[in-house]
Design an enzyme around this catalytic site. Structure first.
Site, PDB file in Angstrom:
ATOM      1  N   TRP A 157       0.799  -1.176   0.122  1.00  0.00           N
ATOM      2  CA  TRP A 157      -0.108  -0.017   0.052  1.00  0.00           C
ATOM      3  C   TRP A 157       0.659   1.305  -0.020  1.00  0.00           C
ATOM      4  CZ3 TRP A 157       2.179   2.007   4.297  1.00  0.00           C
ATOM      5  CH2 TRP A 157       2.448   1.168   5.266  1.00  0.00           C
ATOM      6  N   HIS A 200      -3.582  -6.083  -5.076  1.00  0.00           N
ATOM      7  CA  HIS A 200      -3.334  -4.674  -4.592  1.00  0.00           C
ATOM      8  C   HIS A 200      -3.393  -4.892  -3.088  1.00  0.00           C
ATOM      9  CE1 HIS A 200      -0.888  -0.929  -4.108  1.00  0.00           C
ATOM     10  NE2 HIS A 200      -1.581  -0.414  -5.328  1.00  0.00           N
ATOM     11  N   GLU A 219      10.803  -8.140  -3.993  1.00  0.00           N
ATOM     12  CA  GLU A 219      11.492  -6.797  -3.627  1.00  0.00           C
ATOM     13  C   GLU A 219      11.013  -6.663  -1.982  1.00  0.00           C
ATOM     14  OE1 GLU A 219      11.813  -3.576  -1.791  1.00  0.00           O
ATOM     15  OE2 GLU A 219      10.530  -2.763  -3.043  1.00  0.00           O
ATOM     16  N   LEU A 220      11.581  -6.781  -1.251  1.00  0.00           N
ATOM     17  CA  LEU A 220      11.217  -7.158   0.166  1.00  0.00           C
ATOM     18  C   LEU A 220      11.892  -6.096   1.205  1.00  0.00           C
ATOM     19  CD1 LEU A 220      11.954 -10.895   0.513  1.00  0.00           C
ATOM     20  CD2 LEU A 220       9.829  -9.629  -0.555  1.00  0.00           C
ATOM     21  N   CYS A 232      10.360   1.039   1.530  1.00  0.00           N
ATOM     22  CA  CYS A 232      11.319  -0.023   1.918  1.00  0.00           C
ATOM     23  C   CYS A 232      12.870   0.609   1.752  1.00  0.00           C
ATOM     24  CB  CYS A 232      11.310  -1.011   0.732  1.00  0.00           C
ATOM     25  SG  CYS A 232      11.175  -0.489  -0.875  1.00  0.00           S
ATOM     26  N   GLU A 250      12.686  -4.139  10.376  1.00  0.00           N
ATOM     27  CA  GLU A 250      12.462  -2.791   9.648  1.00  0.00           C
ATOM     28  C   GLU A 250      11.208  -2.051  10.432  1.00  0.00           C
ATOM     29  OE1 GLU A 250      11.396  -1.615   5.386  1.00  0.00           O
ATOM     30  OE2 GLU A 250      10.475  -3.334   5.769  1.00  0.00           O
TER      31      GLU A 250
END
Length: 459
Positions: free
Chosen positions: A132, A157, A230-231, A264, A361
């Site tokens: 999001w 999404h 893609e983390l 990220c 994170e």
């Protein structure tokens, strides 16, 4: 069927309600995308390019409305939302302009009078699972590459920006894209796993947490589907002994608060050498304290709400756990007592291994400051992470910083004396638990194609 409801995180106002699709309905969308793909793949790269350029124009023509929608759905600053529309348009244009060259057939000399051709052919429907935090950019960076390569695309999404997903599809159709080629699947995780298994889905790409990446990567692997993941990351920014403190503070504030701290590649861990620690911390805390938080539609606002109340509770829990383990709150550190998911600009000191602020994170405006003995120790600490997406180096010796970035920083991207998120002409992606594969810079257009070898008869 259950429903998805969306809420404005700045006001807690309910925005919309959407019926989830059944498995059968989702599969119908996949089949429709595949049917459209069979025609789309027959077009040349030069014939596909004008469609992408038309989408870019339509995005710009609707920029104000699209920005307002993003701000309502996830609290993004209105100015940042307008910037997001522009980068989406730029990505479509970049793909249209460079795609015919990047995807062109390559002639190969095989020696002894023999030759061959490497041709990059589309493979089918690509399943895109997106978060999001960038309601349009996240799906666009997949979609533009997929379309240019000749593939179809179906998008799942994040539920909180369902409206943005559906509006993106409308934009593409308004621009002239074949109606069934790009589909939006309003489904839950249970149906999503079955979509990965669908025979007509030929590749899976996902942006999200490393935990979600493991699950999706495993499901795709079971089905022998290629993935691009893609983390998350806890990007480190190094303040070396010769750093300019003013520059470091400026970009460290910007880097931590960009997109309300929910990116990220936000700067998250600030590793400061002993020589500069006190000066940096003093100036950085003052700058973070001065940040104006408030209504994301107000031009004067510098920090808006988090995307949801759930996200606020997650961030608050990570901060509290870090403090419990010895971190010191230097500013911020408590949710605001007001309507909406507001969490202030926060700086944590005395951050050490074993804390969420060091190991994990934190997807919010929380900076972790870590003390290093010297430049070598700072580089060691930066790489002491299971992640490796991005990072940065502050140093007045650009040549030295470049060499550190090139040979020693174990990440996919490094910024020197600056901060930024993504550029259409540079690869985007990471290593270690931050995933694999690359988007942008032409690399994304080669991720989901069949690099086919054709051997020609000798003379």
């Amino acid at each position: 069927m259950s429903k998805i409801e969306t809420f404005n995180p700045a006001t807690s106002e309910k925005l919309a309600s959407y019926e989830k699709m059944s498995e059968a309905e989702a599969f119908e969308k996949i089949e429709a995308s595949h049917a459209a793909f069979l025609d789309w793949r027959e077009k040349t790269h030069d014939e596909r390019a004008p469609y992408l350029k038309a989408i870019a124009k339509t995005l710009r023509d609707n920029a104000d409305d699209l920005a307002a929608l993003m701000t309502r759905e996830m609290g993004k600053l209105l100015s940042a939302a307008k910037d997001e529309v522009e980068i989406c348009a730029a990505i479509f244009e970049y793909s249209a302009q460079t795609g015919p060259t990047i995807l062109a057939d390559e002639d190969r000399d095989l020696g002894d009078g023999n030759s061959g051709i490497v041709t990059y052919q589309p493979i089918g429907v690509i399943y895109s699972i997106q978060p999001w935090n960038f309601p349009f950019y996240q799906p666009v960076r997949v979609l533009a590459a997929a379309l240019m390569a000749g593939n179809g695309c179906v998008l799942k999404h994040a539920s909180i920006c369902t409206g943005s997903a559906l509006r993106l599809r409308e934009i593409c159709i308004e621009a002239g894209l074949p109606e069934d080629l790009f589909q939006v699947l309003v489904v839950g995780h249970d149906v999503s796993d079955k979509i990965i298994d669908h025979d007509l889905v030929r590749g899976v790409t996902m942006t999200g947490s490393d935990a979600a990446g493991r699950h999706i990567g495993a499901k795709a692997s079971e089905a022998l589907k290629k993935t691009v993941l893609e983390l998350g990351s806890n990007d480190a920014y190094l303040v070396l002994e010769d750093a300019d403190i003013e520059t470091a503070v400026k970009y460290s504030v910007q880097g931590r608060l960009y997109n309300n701290g929910q990116t990220c590649v936000n700067a998250k861990r600030f590793i400061v050498t002993e020589k500069n620690y006190d000066a940096f911390v003093s100036a950085y805390v003052d700058a973070m304290k001065a940040i104006k938080m408030g209504d994301p539609t107000d031009e004067a606002t510098q920090l808006g709400p988090l995307s949801s109340q759930d996200q606020l509770e997650t961030v608050d829990g990570q901060v509290k756990e870090s403090v419990k383990k010895g971190a010191e709150i230097l500013c911020g550190g408590e949710p605001l007592d007001r309507e909406g998911a507001y969490y202030p600009a926060t700086v944590l000191g005395n951050v050490t291994p074993g804390m969420p602020a060091y190991d994990d994170e934190i997807f919010g405006p929380v900076a972790a400051v870590i003390r290093a003995k010297d430049d070598e120790d700072a580089m060691r600490i930066a790489n002491d992470s299971r992640y490796g997406l991005g990072g940065g180096i502050f140093s007045q010796d650009v040549e030295k910083a470049t060499e550190l970035a090139r040979k020693h920083f174990d990440t996919g991207m490094v910024r020197i004396n600056s901060f930024g998120a993504a550029h259409p002409n540079m690869p985007f992606g990471g290593v270690k638990n931050s995933g694999y594969g690359r988007e942008h810079g032409g690399f994304g257009m080669h991720e989901f194609v069949n690099a086919k070898a054709i051997f020609l008869p000798g003379a």
